[in-house]
Design a protein around this motif. Structure first.
Motif, PDB file in Angstrom:
ATOM      1  N   SER A   1       0.850  -1.192   0.000  1.00  0.00           N
ATOM      2  CA  SER A   1       0.000   0.000   0.000  1.00  0.00           C
ATOM      3  C   SER A   1       0.887   1.244   0.000  1.00  0.00           C
ATOM      4  CB  SER A   1      -0.918   0.002   1.214  1.00  0.00           C
ATOM      5  OG  SER A   1      -0.137  -0.069   2.396  1.00  0.00           O
TER       6      SER A   1
ATOM      7  N   THR B   1       0.910   5.801   0.130  1.00  0.00           N
ATOM      8  CA  THR B   1       0.195   7.073   0.318  1.00  0.00           C
ATOM      9  C   THR B   1       0.942   8.172  -0.433  1.00  0.00           C
ATOM     10  OG1 THR B   1       1.344   7.394   2.431  1.00  0.00           O
ATOM     11  CG2 THR B   1      -0.925   6.570   2.531  1.00  0.00           C
TER      12      THR B   1
ATOM     13  N   LYS C   1      -3.332   1.133  -5.564  1.00  0.00           N
ATOM     14  CA  LYS C   1      -2.852   0.756  -4.226  1.00  0.00           C
ATOM     15  C   LYS C   1      -2.616   1.981  -3.339  1.00  0.00           C
ATOM     16  CE  LYS C   1      -0.664  -3.481  -5.891  1.00  0.00           C
ATOM     17  NZ  LYS C   1       0.641  -4.010  -6.341  1.00  0.00           N
TER      18      LYS C   1
ATOM     19  N   ILE D   1      -3.689   4.521  -0.796  1.00  0.00           N
ATOM     20  CA  ILE D   1      -4.776   4.428   0.197  1.00  0.00           C
ATOM     21  C   ILE D   1      -5.103   5.765   0.865  1.00  0.00           C
ATOM     22  CG2 ILE D   1      -4.298   1.990   0.664  1.00  0.00           C
ATOM     23  CD1 ILE D   1      -2.914   2.960   3.308  1.00  0.00           C
TER      24      ILE D   1
ATOM     25  N   SER E   1     -12.745  12.998   1.435  1.00  0.00           N
ATOM     26  CA  SER E   1     -12.304  11.837   0.653  1.00  0.00           C
ATOM     27  C   SER E   1     -12.270  12.245  -0.812  1.00  0.00           C
ATOM     28  CB  SER E   1     -13.236  10.641   0.880  1.00  0.00           C
ATOM     29  OG  SER E   1     -14.557  11.013   0.573  1.00  0.00           O
TER      30      SER E   1
ATOM     31  N   ILE F   1     -10.724   7.647  -1.522  1.00  0.00           N
ATOM     32  CA  ILE F   1      -9.640   7.440  -0.545  1.00  0.00           C
ATOM     33  C   ILE F   1      -9.559   8.668   0.369  1.00  0.00           C
ATOM     34  CG2 ILE F   1      -8.258   5.828  -1.921  1.00  0.00           C
ATOM     35  CD1 ILE F   1      -6.462   8.218  -2.712  1.00  0.00           C
TER      36      ILE F   1
ATOM     37  N   ALA G   1      -5.741   6.357   7.034  1.00  0.00           N
ATOM     38  CA  ALA G   1      -6.273   5.184   6.334  1.00  0.00           C
ATOM     39  C   ALA G   1      -6.439   4.010   7.301  1.00  0.00           C
ATOM     40  CB  ALA G   1      -5.341   4.803   5.178  1.00  0.00           C
TER      41      ALA G   1
ATOM     42  N   LYS H   1      -6.489  -0.896   6.177  1.00  0.00           N
ATOM     43  CA  LYS H   1      -6.332  -0.578   4.740  1.00  0.00           C
ATOM     44  C   LYS H   1      -4.876  -0.663   4.300  1.00  0.00           C
ATOM     45  CE  LYS H   1     -10.624   1.158   4.031  1.00  0.00           C
ATOM     46  NZ  LYS H   1     -11.561   0.926   2.935  1.00  0.00           N
TER      47      LYS H   1
END
Lengths: 560, 560
Positions: free
Chosen positions: A2, A4, A83, A85, A253, A268, A484, A488
């Motif tokens: 994952s 960010t 991917k 998040i 989001s 997200i 997240a 997640k």
């Protein structure tokens, strides 16, 4: 796996960073230089206090920098945009933007595009120094608690000073604005598709440090106080916000429109916006006992103290705000209005040099011993933010002879900023906040070993350097990973996320006792000038300053 | 037709000038740049106070410059070398040279050629600041009359400080010297073939201004006083001189050896040597009521008062000496240790610029209004000669922002020297010496109209410019013409000679009242810094300086 995204809005550019949540590895990065004004800053040649940014630059830069960072990350194994998040955003501050009732910046309307007052009022804009002084005076008289937490002085760099100055000098622009939104809150609101300023989720970082927001007095300053400034400001309060939040609360989001623009999954979470240095502190591993110095055009110092403890109000610092950096901690902010900007001024404006000249002068300056330049400077070319909180101070250089070289002046300017840093550290420690380690982040910390050693020698603190060269964007990405959550692919707490996603470089700059001794003498002279020109002491004897500089110079030249 | 030669020894070069006695027309000129050191000055990189010159440069330069000037004049109708009726010489000072018993400079001996202490100790050498302070202290206690006429402070630039410093730091060099001769006396003695230092005819100009010579106390300081410094200095007194002379006395007559070297008639009279600015004052038409400012690397101010009148001792000036400029008048000298040298430092050392940059920055700076640069500087990069008499002071610049430009700093440095000039004029007038007109000579006065206007606006005096661009050499030639006398084709008095041989340019720079008003405010700030850092006042409140500069800047920017 994952990932960010951290998006970091600086003074001249915006940077997007794709981070692996498991390791903190930085997979993709992209920088977008703001196209407007002088290196992204709108200036007024008749008023050097003015500094604005075009909000259109922020929006174009958001799309371009994120797109390019994702494309950069896509070259790496294992990454794909689906991917990602979460997204975190940090910006300069206080950089408020006048917006219309649909949360569109005034400066993005064609009829206001050329009006400097309709743009984003950049952090370093000092046009409102009179308003700041008047807010300080009125608050001291009527609401001393308001300014007790921000060093007893409200700054011209902050929210209310700027908005009031706009109201006073350009009422048409003020009236055309429905509300004002900090850039740090505005960008998350854009990503979240929020088109009503009242619905923008505001971060306590800007609110508490810059807008006198505090839960203790029910949010922003009360309308009675604001009426003392101007009834229109009291009326504006209703169009601002009631509550500001720490990083446990989402700013929103990702909305479909921006999901499409960026090529990222709809929905997200978007982390609460914080100021660059606050997220930079997180990206540099801030915790109790650690002072993080973000060294860039200006310098910001951040420290945290657990929320349960009693923290005294510290005169001259920029603020003590619960939740401003880490949830559950008081965030303490201090800073210098110009550091890299002073070096840049000398190299680029005075010497007409470029990147090569920085390298050349550092090469020459590093062979000088402390005090050997015979020079002493005050680091106030952009005013003093901490501990004097006075934008109407200016630079000073003393000790020059007919032989003083560029490299000697350059070193004196670096030393001046280190003396300023020492004044801040001494003030914070004096009020009981522990500082065991100093971690620096930003380009200067990475590029200039000489500067780091000078800072260590002058402050007496061991200096460490953040493991990431993009600590602010990394901190934003850390915040997004915590928001997240573990389920997640993120984390359930900041300490866990920081442990995995942030690091320090191996190098430690330890103070050298023989240099500390000389710099202690020079710091005494610095404080003499600081206190005299800064108005702390009004009867100083300066007749020895030049002679003492010559004495130290002669001793240090013979010491070779 | 008859002609005289003026030879002018500056800091970086020597200049010879052939002048028509009837009209002052300058028929031939030649400049010789000293080949040694940095632009003719021997420096020590570990001691910025040190400045020496190689006496060999002076001798080579004498022959080369005079020969070339004569060759230049020979192109004109009516000139031939046999019509030259005299030679005058001026030099920098105090620039004493250690010589052997045959009047040969120590530095011309191969075994001493590399020793900096065996060379000519150039006027701007400040190595002996401790000795100067000690002479001031001892004289104040034991012989207050000695220093009452030189502003109550003996300077490190002067004769006894330098010789004592040599004795203390390099006794071998001191012992190797039989005597010491000022450059202004040495060159005439060389031309006259005098090979015994005791027979060198000394001018009262250097003797009175630099060596505490006065007829009132029978010449040089007495041996009892000199013994307080060092018994060896008392012994040296016997190898110096008993009597010094004004320009009515000849230094000698041209010896066969130098007549041959130069191609001039044997036996023509050699005028007494004076310091450059003193002869420059004559070349600029000095008389009572006129202040002559020689503006070069440093600045010297000269005024005269008829010898019969009572003249008070003026604190902080360089001296009041009967006959130092014009016979029959007190000569009053003051000055600034660096003027052109400060501009040169900024342009060449800081900006790495050349001649073009002077022109460019003046072009930019002249459009700025007074105070618009927001800057204030002290003109002390080479210490302060008048009115503080302190070589251990240094430069200062205050008010710089992140936008301050080269041209703004350049103008601030020019303004700083004008504030220094005003301090001198105010001091001299305060003690009753009339100053009705200021006449400037030197390159700056001719080249920079902006500088002249700034000086007029800041001092409040109308500024005029000497008709000759080589006023010092011209004054030397005037002195030679008076010494030769009317019968030989010269003159019988200085006023007659000055009336025919000197002139003023037509242009007059009048003070502009609107500029004077702003500069009066800025001068008050200058005096605040001057008095604080200079030790005149030890309890000044400097907290308003930066704010006042910003206020004036804002007013002057809006005034556009």
């Amino acid at each position: 796996m994952s990932f960010t995204l951290g998006v970091d809005y600086g003074t001249n550019s915006v940077r997007a960073l794709v981070v692996d949540c498991a390791t903190g590895e930085e997979l993709g990065v992209s920088v977008f230089n703001y196209p407007s004004g002088h290196q992204g800053v709108l200036l007024d040649k008749n008023n050097h206090h003015l500094a604005r940014q075009h909000p259109g630059d922020h929006l174009v830069g958001l799309e371009k920098s994120v797109r390019a960072a994702l494309a950069d990350a896509a070259k790496k194994n294992g990454f794909s945009p689906d991917k990602v998040i979460g997204i975190g955003v940090d910006t300069t501050g206080s950089s408020p933007i006048p917006v219309d009732a649909k949360n569109v910046p005034l400066g993005c309307h064609p009829e206001w595009a050329k009006n400097l007052n309709a743009q984003c009022w950049l952090w370093k804009d000092h046009t409102s120094h009179n308003e700041a002084a008047e807010i300080t005076r009125l608050a001291a008289k009527h609401r001393p608690q308001y300014i007790a937490k921000c060093g007893n002085t409200y700054s011209s760099e902050w929210f209310w000073s700027k908005i009031w100055h706009c109201l006073k000098t350009d009422p048409a622009a003020f009236d055309a604005a429905y509300s004002w939104v900090e850039l740090a809150d505005f960008i998350p609101s854009v990503l979240s598709g929020i088109n009503d300023p009242k619905k923008v989720v505001r971060g306590v970082c800007c609110a508490g440090h810059k807008a006198l927001y505090c839960d203790e007095w029910n949010g922003l300053p009360d309308k009675e106080f604001l009426s003392l400034l101007d009834p229109k400001l009291a009326a504006l309060r209703d169009r601002l916000y009631d509550k500001a939040h720490d990083a446990t609360v989402a700013a929103g989001s990702l909305c479909p429109e921006w999901a499409k623009k960026l090529g990222l999954p709809v929905g997200i979470p978007i982390a609460i916006g914080e100021m660059d240095v606050h997220y930079g502190a997180i990206g540099s591993g801030i915790k109790e006992g650690v002072l993080v110095k973000a060294m860039g055009t200006s310098t910001c110092d951040c420290a945290v103290v657990q929320a349960g403890k009693k923290v005294a109000d510290i005169p001259g610092i920029c603020g003590i705000v619960k939740g401003a950096i880490l949830p559950g901690f008081y965030g303490i902010e201090a800073g210098q209005s110009a550091v890299g900007d002073i070096f840049k001024w000398f190299i680029e404006v005075v010497c007409l040099g470029d990147g090569k000249l920085y390298v050349q002068l550092e090469q020459e300056a590093k062979s000088q011993r402390p005090g050997q330049n015979g020079l002493l400077a005050l680091d106030w070319n952009n005013g003093n933010r901490t501990i004097l909180v006075d934008p109407m101070l200016s630079g000073l250089l003393v000790g020059q002879t007919l032989y003083s070289t560029r490299a000697e002046i350059y070193r004196a300017l670096i030393e001046a900023t280190a003396y300023g840093a020492r004044a801040i550290i001494e003030r914070i420690k004096e009020y009981g906040v522990p500082i065991d380690v100093v971690v620096c982040c930003g380009g200067i910390a990475e590029k200039s070993a000489m500067t780091m050693q000078i800072y260590a020698d002058i402050t007496g603190c061991a200096m460490r350097v953040s493991g990431s060269s993009q600590a602010c964007a990394l901190g934003s990405a850390v915040s997004a990973a915590v928001l997240a959550g573990k389920a997640k692919g993120g984390y359930d707490s900041f300490p866990e996320a920081q442990a995995k996603m942030t690091s320090l470089k191996d190098i430690v700059y330890e103070p050298k006792p023989e240099n500390q001794k000389v710099y202690d003498d020079l710091y005494a002279l610095y404080r003499l000038l600081h206190d005299s020109f800064g108005g702390v002491k009004n009867n100083a004897d300066l007749s020895g300053v030049m002679k003492e500089l010559i004495r130290i110079k002669e001793v240090q030249s013979k010491a070779l």
